[in-house]
Scaffold this active site. Sequence first.
Site, mmCIF file in Angstrom:
data_model
loop_
_atom_site.group_PDB
_atom_site.id
_atom_site.type_symbol
_atom_site.label_atom_id
_atom_site.label_comp_id
_atom_site.label_asym_id
_atom_site.label_seq_id
_atom_site.Cartn_x
_atom_site.Cartn_y
_atom_site.Cartn_z
ATOM 1 N N LYS A 60 -15.002 3.604 -18.000
ATOM 2 C CA LYS A 60 -15.595 3.752 -19.343
ATOM 3 C C LYS A 60 -14.651 4.563 -20.234
ATOM 4 O O LYS A 60 -15.005 5.615 -20.780
ATOM 5 C CB LYS A 60 -16.981 4.372 -19.271
ATOM 6 C CG LYS A 60 -17.958 3.506 -18.471
ATOM 7 C CD LYS A 60 -19.375 4.002 -18.569
ATOM 8 C CE LYS A 60 -20.305 3.147 -17.744
ATOM 9 N NZ LYS A 60 -20.130 3.301 -16.285
ATOM 10 N N VAL A 61 -13.463 4.023 -20.367
ATOM 11 C CA VAL A 61 -12.369 4.731 -21.038
ATOM 12 C C VAL A 61 -12.770 5.036 -22.484
ATOM 13 O O VAL A 61 -13.280 4.160 -23.186
ATOM 14 C CB VAL A 61 -11.097 3.868 -20.994
ATOM 15 C CG1 VAL A 61 -9.917 4.636 -21.558
ATOM 16 C CG2 VAL A 61 -10.809 3.414 -19.561
ATOM 17 N N ALA A 62 -12.554 6.259 -22.924
ATOM 18 C CA ALA A 62 -13.064 6.669 -24.247
ATOM 19 C C ALA A 62 -12.152 7.705 -24.878
ATOM 20 O O ALA A 62 -12.547 8.847 -25.107
ATOM 21 C CB ALA A 62 -14.481 7.218 -24.114
ATOM 22 N N PRO A 168 -25.417 -4.183 -15.546
ATOM 23 C CA PRO A 168 -25.928 -3.272 -14.524
ATOM 24 C C PRO A 168 -27.383 -2.904 -14.803
ATOM 25 O O PRO A 168 -27.853 -3.042 -15.937
ATOM 26 C CB PRO A 168 -25.027 -2.048 -14.683
ATOM 27 C CG PRO A 168 -24.591 -2.063 -16.109
ATOM 28 C CD PRO A 168 -24.753 -3.463 -16.651
ATOM 29 N N GLY A 171 -32.440 -3.387 -9.697
ATOM 30 C CA GLY A 171 -32.737 -2.678 -8.456
ATOM 31 C C GLY A 171 -33.063 -1.220 -8.721
ATOM 32 O O GLY A 171 -34.109 -0.902 -9.273
ATOM 33 N N GLY A 175 -34.353 -2.864 -13.168
ATOM 34 C CA GLY A 175 -34.190 -4.201 -13.748
ATOM 35 C C GLY A 175 -34.495 -5.303 -12.733
ATOM 36 O O GLY A 175 -34.334 -5.124 -11.527
ATOM 37 N N GLY A 190 -25.514 -1.707 -7.397
ATOM 38 C CA GLY A 190 -24.929 -0.654 -6.591
ATOM 39 C C GLY A 190 -25.833 -0.171 -5.493
ATOM 40 O O GLY A 190 -25.841 -0.699 -4.375
ATOM 41 N N ARG A 191 -26.662 0.845 -5.815
ATOM 42 C CA ARG A 191 -27.453 1.531 -4.785
ATOM 43 C C ARG A 191 -28.335 0.608 -3.968
ATOM 44 O O ARG A 191 -28.519 0.828 -2.767
ATOM 45 C CB ARG A 191 -28.321 2.621 -5.447
ATOM 46 C CG ARG A 191 -27.517 3.835 -5.864
ATOM 47 C CD ARG A 191 -28.290 4.715 -6.804
ATOM 48 N NE ARG A 191 -28.395 4.121 -8.132
ATOM 49 C CZ ARG A 191 -29.055 4.668 -9.150
ATOM 50 N NH1 ARG A 191 -29.702 5.808 -8.974
ATOM 51 N NH2 ARG A 191 -29.069 4.083 -10.328
HETATM 52 O O1 C5P Z 1 -26.680 1.919 -8.375
HETATM 53 P P1 C5P Z 1 -26.856 1.034 -9.573
HETATM 54 O O2 C5P Z 1 -27.153 -0.398 -9.219
HETATM 55 O O3 C5P Z 1 -27.801 1.592 -10.596
HETATM 56 O O4 C5P Z 1 -25.376 1.025 -10.237
HETATM 57 C C1 C5P Z 1 -25.110 0.568 -11.522
HETATM 58 C C2 C5P Z 1 -23.634 0.726 -11.795
HETATM 59 O O5 C5P Z 1 -23.334 0.267 -13.104
HETATM 60 C C3 C5P Z 1 -23.114 2.149 -11.726
HETATM 61 O O6 C5P Z 1 -21.777 2.080 -11.243
HETATM 62 C C4 C5P Z 1 -23.142 2.618 -13.159
HETATM 63 O O7 C5P Z 1 -22.171 3.605 -13.402
HETATM 64 C C5 C5P Z 1 -22.780 1.335 -13.876
HETATM 65 N N1 C5P Z 1 -23.195 1.183 -15.259
HETATM 66 C C6 C5P Z 1 -24.515 1.274 -15.675
HETATM 67 N N2 C5P Z 1 -24.838 1.085 -17.000
HETATM 68 C C7 C5P Z 1 -23.875 0.765 -17.875
HETATM 69 C C8 C5P Z 1 -22.545 0.639 -17.468
HETATM 70 C C9 C5P Z 1 -22.249 0.848 -16.126
HETATM 71 O O8 C5P Z 1 -25.401 1.504 -14.845
HETATM 72 N N3 C5P Z 1 -24.166 0.481 -19.121
#
Ligand code: C5P
Length: 212
Positions: A60-62, A168, A171, A175, A190-191
Amino acid sequence: MTELMLALDVLTRAEAMDIAEKTYPYIDAIKIGYPLVLGSGLSVARDLAEFDLPLIADFKVADIPNTNRLIAEHVFEAGFSGIITQGFTGRDSVSACVDVAHNAGGKCYVVTEMSHPGALDFMGEGVAERLAELAVECNADGIIAPATRPERVKALRQIIGSKKILSPGVGAQGGSAEEIAPLIDSMIVGRSIYNSEDPAKAAQSYSCVRDL
Ligand code: C5P
């Protein structure tokens, strides 16, 4: 087809390689960011290359354009195929990331609206639309938009057309895979995969999104 991208936010190289080994047959890409890179070093990108999947750097380069460029150059030299940048830093900063990505044969994605509740404090309706327009103007390859708010994804799709939406929030953040999959190009999970007792089975279950 909606792809499945694993957000590999574990903290060690050993854990990352273990989860990737178990899940790679069911996923289409891997996304890593600060948790893993700060825990294991940027060289983990070379180790993950063995799975032969697109590897996205979620930093998330800023920053100012020059700093963004230096960060992006590191990312692509390390072996990543894509980078995620914030859009709120403006046109020149986003363009710096896009230019480095494209010169390296890679992709650049712009965050428009984050998936957690607090994102709405600053990045909700209106701002996210402007960020999506900026992503188009800067020739980015796509945007990051929240699986937790399908109606927002629909609105942002109107702006970006056929550019990619990576989403993202499925889960662990609440969502629904079934609801979001038809609206997006890649679902980021992710998780719900890496914390599962059976990551391979969890990844396999999410991989059904390809057919939704
Ligand atoms: O564990 P989980 O499924 O919630 O992971 C979601 C991933 O997406 C994480 O790596 C989080 O940093 C990333 N992310 C997010 N929302 C955004 C951009 C990235 O949850 N808008």
